[in-house]
Write an enzyme that holds these catalytic residues in place. Sequence first.
Site, PDB file in Angstrom:
ATOM      1  CE  LYS A   5     -12.846  -2.006  -1.971  1.00 17.44           C
ATOM      2  NZ  LYS A   5     -13.275  -3.173  -1.259  1.00 17.44           N
TER       3      LYS A   5
ATOM      4  CE  LYS B 153      -5.865  -8.059  -2.641  1.00 18.45           C
ATOM      5  NZ  LYS B 153      -5.911  -7.505  -1.283  1.00 18.45           N
TER       6      LYS B 153
ATOM      7  CE  LYS C  59      -4.275  -1.893   1.672  1.00 15.21           C
ATOM      8  NZ  LYS C  59      -5.417  -1.866   2.556  1.00 15.21           N
TER       9      LYS C  59
HETATM   10  P1  TYM Z   1     -10.793  -5.548   2.903  1.00 14.75           P
HETATM   11  O1  TYM Z   1     -11.862  -4.538   3.076  1.00 14.75           O
HETATM   12  O2  TYM Z   1      -9.649  -5.226   2.007  1.00 14.75           O
HETATM   13  O3  TYM Z   1     -11.415  -6.906   2.384  1.00 14.75           O
HETATM   14  C1  TYM Z   1     -12.542  -7.504   3.012  1.00 14.75           C
HETATM   15  C2  TYM Z   1     -12.400  -9.007   2.972  1.00 14.75           C
HETATM   16  O4  TYM Z   1     -12.297  -9.464   1.615  1.00 14.75           O
HETATM   17  C3  TYM Z   1     -11.170 -10.338   1.501  1.00 14.75           C
HETATM   18  N1  TYM Z   1     -10.618 -10.185   0.129  1.00 14.75           N
HETATM   19  C4  TYM Z   1     -10.435 -11.189  -0.734  1.00 14.75           C
HETATM   20  N2  TYM Z   1     -10.672 -12.506  -0.621  1.00 14.75           N
HETATM   21  C5  TYM Z   1     -10.389 -13.279  -1.698  1.00 14.75           C
HETATM   22  N3  TYM Z   1      -9.893 -12.806  -2.862  1.00 14.75           N
HETATM   23  C6  TYM Z   1      -9.631 -11.486  -3.017  1.00 14.75           C
HETATM   24  N4  TYM Z   1      -9.160 -11.027  -4.172  1.00 14.75           N
HETATM   25  C7  TYM Z   1      -9.908 -10.613  -1.912  1.00 14.75           C
HETATM   26  N5  TYM Z   1      -9.786  -9.272  -1.720  1.00 14.75           N
HETATM   27  C8  TYM Z   1     -10.220  -9.032  -0.462  1.00 14.75           C
HETATM   28  C9  TYM Z   1     -10.205  -9.847   2.565  1.00 14.75           C
HETATM   29  O5  TYM Z   1      -9.297 -10.874   2.921  1.00 14.75           O
HETATM   30  C10 TYM Z   1     -11.143  -9.485   3.692  1.00 14.75           C
HETATM   31  O6  TYM Z   1     -11.463 -10.627   4.462  1.00 14.75           O
HETATM   32  N6  TYM Z   1      -8.213  -4.973   7.122  1.00 14.75           N
HETATM   33  C11 TYM Z   1      -9.365  -5.583   6.535  1.00 14.75           C
HETATM   34  C12 TYM Z   1     -10.664  -5.145   7.187  1.00 14.75           C
HETATM   35  C13 TYM Z   1     -10.690  -5.339   8.661  1.00 14.75           C
HETATM   36  C14 TYM Z   1     -10.830  -6.581   9.349  1.00 14.75           C
HETATM   37  C15 TYM Z   1     -10.844  -6.254  10.740  1.00 14.75           C
HETATM   38  C16 TYM Z   1     -10.964  -7.913   8.923  1.00 14.75           C
HETATM   39  C17 TYM Z   1     -10.613  -4.364   9.600  1.00 14.75           C
HETATM   40  N7  TYM Z   1     -10.703  -4.908  10.854  1.00 14.75           N
HETATM   41  C18 TYM Z   1     -10.970  -7.244  11.695  1.00 14.75           C
HETATM   42  C19 TYM Z   1     -11.083  -8.895   9.896  1.00 14.75           C
HETATM   43  C20 TYM Z   1     -11.087  -8.566  11.262  1.00 14.75           C
HETATM   44  C21 TYM Z   1      -9.435  -5.184   5.073  1.00 14.75           C
HETATM   45  O7  TYM Z   1      -8.909  -4.179   4.681  1.00 14.75           O
HETATM   46  O8  TYM Z   1     -10.231  -5.997   4.321  1.00 14.75           O
END
Ligand code: TYM
Length: 334
Positions: free
Chosen positions: A203, A200, A118
Site C-alpha cells: 500500500k 510485492k 524500510k
Molecule cells: P503488515 O501489516 O505489513 O501485513 C499484514 C499481513 O499481510 C501480509 N502481507 C502480504 N501477504 C501476501 N502478499 C502481500 N503482498 C502482502 N503484504 C502483506 C503480511 O505478511 C502480514 O501477515 N509486522 C507485521 C505485523 C505484526 C505481526 C505481529 C504479524 C506485528 N506483530 C505478530 C504476526 C504476528 C506487519 O507489519 O504486517
Amino acid sequence: MEIVNTEKKTVLSLIQPTGTPTLGNYLGALKNWAKMSEEYDCIFGAADLHSLTVRTEPALLRKRTMEIYALLLALELDPEKNIIFVQSHVPAHSQLGWILNCYTQFGEAARMTQFKEKSLKNADNVNVGLFDYPILMAADILLYQSDFVPVGVDQKQHLELTRDIASRFNSAYGNVFKVPEPFIGKRGARVMSLQEPEKKMSKSDANTKSFILLTDTPDVINKKIKSAVTDSEARVYYSSEKPGVSNLMDIYGSCTGLSYEEIEAQFAGKGYGDFKAAVAEAVIEELRPLQDKFNKLVTEKAYLTETAAVGAEKAARIAYRTLGKVMKKVGLWK
Ligand code: TYM
C-alpha cells in the site's frame, strides 16, 4: 471411555494500521485468519505500536486503528469466541519487547531484510523503532504461547527470529515460551504489484495502480486489473517467465479455489482480455461481503470501542501470565 483431547491450539497474528489493507494483506493473511477461527483459539489484532515507526498524523493513526479493528470484525471473526484487540491496549507487549531486546543480538536484528528495505524507503527517519520492530513482533507472539502464526511470505524471516529468541530464552530458563510455527498459505502468500510484478504488492507504493485496496469499488478494481502488466504472448499459463500473468493466476486461484491447471484449461484459446475480466469479477465477488460488513461496522464507534476493551481485557489475562513468568525468570523483583 474414549479420551478426546479438546485442547485447541492457539493462533495469533497482527496487522499494522498504516492505511487501508491491500488485496495482498487479505489473500496472504486475513483470509486465512477467517478460515482458522473455528478450529483454533484465535488472537488477532491491530499492531498500532508497530505503526509508530512511520510518522503519521495522530488523528489519522487513531482513525486507521479503528478501521482496521472494524475490518477484523467484518471478516466474521467472532469477538466472543476469539480475541480481537489492539496491541497498545495491552502494555505487556512493550514490557516483554524490552526484555526480549536484551536477549537479541544486534547482528541478528541487523540481518532483517525488511529493516534494510524500510530504512531505504524512510531514509529521513531511520528510527530505533524500525530496527526493533521484529523484536516487538516476537513479544506479540510469545506472550500468548502461540502455536501458529498465519502471515504472508514477507514475515517469514521475522518468525524465524522469534523462534530463535524463544529457543534461546528457553534454553537459559526452562520452557517459558512455546516455539511458534509460521502458517503460510499455498496461495496468495506473496501477492505481487500489478504494475511491477517482480515487487510485492504494497500500500505504500507510489503507483496507486499497483495495488488493490480492500475498499476499492468494483469499477476501480476492474480498471486496476485491466491495466495490470502482462506480456505479449497472450496465453494463460503459470511460469516464472510470466510474472504478471502468474500473479493474476495466483489471485484468481486464491479467490475461486481453482488450481493452476484448471485455470489454464478455462482460458485455453482465450486472450488476456477474457482472463482479466474473470480475475476482476472474482476479486469483486470475494471482497463484496467483507466491504458490506465493514461499511456498516465502521460507523458503529461505540460498539467498536466496547468490543476492543473486552478484547484487551481477555488478551491481558493471558499476556500478563507469561510476562509474570518471564519477569521472575530473569530476576526482576516481583
Ligand atoms: P503488515 O501489516 O505489513 O501485513 C499484514 C499481513 O499481510 C501480509 N502481507 C502480504 N501477504 C501476501 N502478499 C502481500 N503482498 C502482502 N503484504 C502483506 C503480511 O505478511 C502480514 O501477515 N509486522 C507485521 C505485523 C505484526 C505481526 C505481529 C504479524 C506485528 N506483530 C505478530 C504476526 C504476528 C506487519 O507489519 O504486517
